[in-house]
Structure formats: C-alpha cells, structure tokens
Design a protein around this motif. Structure first.
Motif, PDB file in Angstrom:
ATOM      1  N   VAL A 192       4.169   9.516  12.751  1.00 19.95           N
ATOM      2  CA  VAL A 192       5.430  10.155  12.826  1.00 19.95           C
ATOM      3  C   VAL A 192       6.525   9.263  12.710  1.00 19.95           C
ATOM      4  CG1 VAL A 192       6.738  11.316  14.317  1.00 19.95           C
ATOM      5  CG2 VAL A 192       4.603  12.161  14.297  1.00 19.95           C
ATOM      6  N   ARG A 193       6.447   7.770  13.216  1.00 16.13           N
ATOM      7  CA  ARG A 193       7.405   6.804  13.103  1.00 16.13           C
ATOM      8  C   ARG A 193       7.553   6.796  11.725  1.00 16.13           C
ATOM      9  NH1 ARG A 193       4.739   4.670  17.379  1.00 16.13           N
ATOM     10  NH2 ARG A 193       3.966   3.443  16.516  1.00 16.13           N
ATOM     11  N   GLY A 194       6.597   6.606  10.759  1.00 14.76           N
ATOM     12  CA  GLY A 194       6.700   6.180   9.541  1.00 14.76           C
ATOM     13  C   GLY A 194       7.254   7.144   8.744  1.00 14.76           C
ATOM     14  N   ILE A 195       6.917   8.338   9.060  1.00 16.85           N
ATOM     15  CA  ILE A 195       7.579   9.645   8.305  1.00 16.85           C
ATOM     16  C   ILE A 195       9.024   9.668   8.465  1.00 16.85           C
ATOM     17  CG2 ILE A 195       7.591  12.202   8.162  1.00 16.85           C
ATOM     18  CD1 ILE A 195       4.566  12.275   8.492  1.00 16.85           C
ATOM     19  N   LEU A 196       9.445   9.510   9.713  1.00 19.04           N
ATOM     20  CA  LEU A 196      10.765   9.436  10.294  1.00 19.04           C
ATOM     21  C   LEU A 196      11.450   8.235   9.443  1.00 19.04           C
ATOM     22  CD1 LEU A 196      10.839   9.946  14.171  1.00 19.04           C
ATOM     23  CD2 LEU A 196      11.625  11.605  12.313  1.00 19.04           C
ATOM     24  N   TYR A 197      10.945   7.105   9.227  1.00 15.42           N
ATOM     25  CA  TYR A 197      11.656   6.127   8.490  1.00 15.42           C
ATOM     26  C   TYR A 197      11.500   6.403   7.079  1.00 15.42           C
ATOM     27  CZ  TYR A 197      12.402   1.368   7.177  1.00 15.42           C
ATOM     28  OH  TYR A 197      12.786   0.091   6.450  1.00 15.42           O
ATOM     29  N   ILE A 203       0.820  -1.079   0.267  1.00 13.79           N
ATOM     30  CA  ILE A 203      -0.046   0.069   0.089  1.00 13.79           C
ATOM     31  C   ILE A 203       1.000   1.400  -0.153  1.00 13.79           C
ATOM     32  CG2 ILE A 203      -1.721   1.304   1.441  1.00 13.79           C
ATOM     33  CD1 ILE A 203      -2.818  -1.296   2.348  1.00 13.79           C
ATOM     34  N   ALA A 204       1.856   1.166   0.845  1.00 14.97           N
ATOM     35  CA  ALA A 204       2.769   2.357   1.112  1.00 14.97           C
ATOM     36  C   ALA A 204       3.449   2.755  -0.387  1.00 14.97           C
ATOM     37  CB  ALA A 204       3.678   2.261   2.251  1.00 14.97           C
ATOM     38  N   LEU A 231      15.686  16.204  -5.794  1.00 18.08           N
ATOM     39  CA  LEU A 231      15.392  15.849  -4.518  1.00 18.08           C
ATOM     40  C   LEU A 231      14.275  16.129  -3.698  1.00 18.08           C
ATOM     41  CD1 LEU A 231      19.090  17.201  -3.711  1.00 18.08           C
ATOM     42  CD2 LEU A 231      18.361  14.727  -3.820  1.00 18.08           C
ATOM     43  N   VAL A 232      13.538  17.023  -3.857  1.00 16.46           N
ATOM     44  CA  VAL A 232      12.269  17.464  -3.431  1.00 16.46           C
ATOM     45  C   VAL A 232      11.337  16.225  -3.862  1.00 16.46           C
ATOM     46  CG1 VAL A 232      10.101  19.075  -3.344  1.00 16.46           C
ATOM     47  CG2 VAL A 232      12.683  19.891  -3.309  1.00 16.46           C
ATOM     48  N   GLY A 233      11.234  15.937  -5.069  1.00 13.16           N
ATOM     49  CA  GLY A 233      10.325  14.949  -5.741  1.00 13.16           C
ATOM     50  C   GLY A 233      10.468  13.644  -4.761  1.00 13.16           C
ATOM     51  N   SER A 234      11.750  13.247  -4.861  1.00 11.11           N
ATOM     52  CA  SER A 234      11.982  11.927  -4.038  1.00 11.11           C
ATOM     53  C   SER A 234      12.107  12.179  -2.635  1.00 11.11           C
ATOM     54  CB  SER A 234      13.609  11.912  -4.287  1.00 11.11           C
ATOM     55  OG  SER A 234      14.103  10.576  -3.749  1.00 11.11           O
ATOM     56  N   LEU A 235      12.252  13.081  -2.034  1.00 14.29           N
ATOM     57  CA  LEU A 235      11.754  13.230  -0.506  1.00 14.29           C
ATOM     58  C   LEU A 235      10.245  13.343  -0.274  1.00 14.29           C
ATOM     59  CD1 LEU A 235      12.822  14.042   2.341  1.00 14.29           C
ATOM     60  CD2 LEU A 235      12.698  16.288   1.782  1.00 14.29           C
ATOM     61  N   LEU A 236       9.655  13.697  -1.088  1.00 13.40           N
ATOM     62  CA  LEU A 236       8.182  13.825  -1.090  1.00 13.40           C
ATOM     63  C   LEU A 236       7.614  12.306  -1.066  1.00 13.40           C
ATOM     64  CD1 LEU A 236       6.721  16.873  -2.735  1.00 13.40           C
ATOM     65  CD2 LEU A 236       6.570  16.355  -0.445  1.00 13.40           C
ATOM     66  N   GLY A 268       5.159   7.705   5.780  1.00 10.50           N
ATOM     67  CA  GLY A 268       3.715   7.809   6.359  1.00 10.50           C
ATOM     68  C   GLY A 268       2.809   6.752   6.535  1.00 10.50           C
ATOM     69  N   VAL A 269       2.477   6.571   5.127  1.00  6.95           N
ATOM     70  CA  VAL A 269       1.446   5.428   4.587  1.00  6.95           C
ATOM     71  C   VAL A 269       1.780   4.103   5.329  1.00  6.95           C
ATOM     72  CG1 VAL A 269       0.298   4.269   2.797  1.00  6.95           C
ATOM     73  CG2 VAL A 269       0.730   6.600   2.723  1.00  6.95           C
ATOM     74  N   LEU A 270       3.139   3.811   5.388  1.00 11.60           N
ATOM     75  CA  LEU A 270       3.457   2.429   5.996  1.00 11.60           C
ATOM     76  C   LEU A 270       3.348   2.574   7.505  1.00 11.60           C
ATOM     77  CD1 LEU A 270       5.258  -0.089   5.632  1.00 11.60           C
ATOM     78  CD2 LEU A 270       7.270   1.301   6.117  1.00 11.60           C
TER      79      LEU A 270
END
Length: 152
Positions: free
Chosen positions: A85-90, A12-13, A119-124, A131-133
C-alpha cells in the motif's frame, strides 16, 4: 535506509513498470515510449551523441533508482499501510509529479494534455512501479515472503 536494497528494488520496480508500458498497446492503451521521449527531450545530447533511445532508457532506469532511494530514505516511514500500500501510494505521488512537471518539460503538456488513455497508461505504470518498489524493498529486508511481525 539500506542503499543497496533500495537500488535493487528500484531496478526491479522500473523493469516491471517498463514491461507493463511495453505491453499496454496490446490492450488498447497508447504506446508510451519512455526511452524515445527522454532521449528526444535531451536535445543537446542527441546532437552530440548517437546513442538515441538507449540514452533515454538508461536515464529512465537511473530515475527509477533515484525515486527508490528517495522512497527508502524519506518516504517509506511516513506513509500508512502495508509495504504494498505504501508503495502504491508513492507510485501515485510520482505519477502526479511526472504529469505536472516532467510531461510539460518534454513537450507532452500538463497532465498529457488531458489525453485519458495516456493518463491511464501512465497511472498504471506508476502504480505498478510503486507497488513493486514497496513490496520488493520490504521483502528484501525480511527473511521470507510471508508478511508478519518481525522476531524480537
């Protein structure tokens, strides 16, 4: 760790990240063609197989599952914050690793050679993946969609 939950969350992520990467050109960010990038970097397989980008897209989803299994098995309990938050950090950590290791390996340069839109596209994409994960892995193990303490 719940392996089937991690695999489902990884799929899903990865699908969410892929959807974002496909629409990023519509908002002025460069196209990040993961399938083509990965399949062309596998020169021995593209010389033998005619799968082309399909092989790259398959590899992209398999890597997404592997990252999800690593998250569920070793990382989720070590990161602070809510599941999101944990997912976004990951996702941020995966972005750093991808830019420092994968991009040079496929010829795109260390941190995409400093190309800020890439870089912006990859980071997003990686933040959405993470986050989804995180959210999906946590929600798949709960009885509802409202966060709160688990019943005893």
């Amino acid at each position: 760790m719940n392996v089937s939950r991690a695999v489902a969350a990884g799929l899903i992520a990865t699908a969410s990240m892929t959807a974002l990467l496909l629409i990023e050109p519509a908002v002025g960010l460069p196209e990040i063609a993961i399938g083509q990038l990965l399949s062309s970097s596998l020169s021995f397989t593209t010389a033998v197989l005619s799968a082309g980008p399909a092989l790259g897209w398959l590899l992209h989803f398999l890597v997404g599952i592997v990252w999800a299994l690593l998250y569920a098995g070793a990382v989720v309990v070590r990161l602070p914050g809510t599941a999101l938050v944990r997912g976004i950090l990951y996702g941020g950590m995966v972005f750093l690793l991808a830019q420092a290791v994968l991009m040079p390996l496929v010829g795109a340069g260390f941190f995409s050679r400093g190309d800020v839109p890439t870089l912006v596209g990859s980071l997003l994409g990686h933040v959405v993946y993470g986050g989804v994960l995180g959210w999906t892995y946590a929600e798949a193990g709960s009885s509802g969609f409202v966060a709160g303490p688990k019943p005893v």
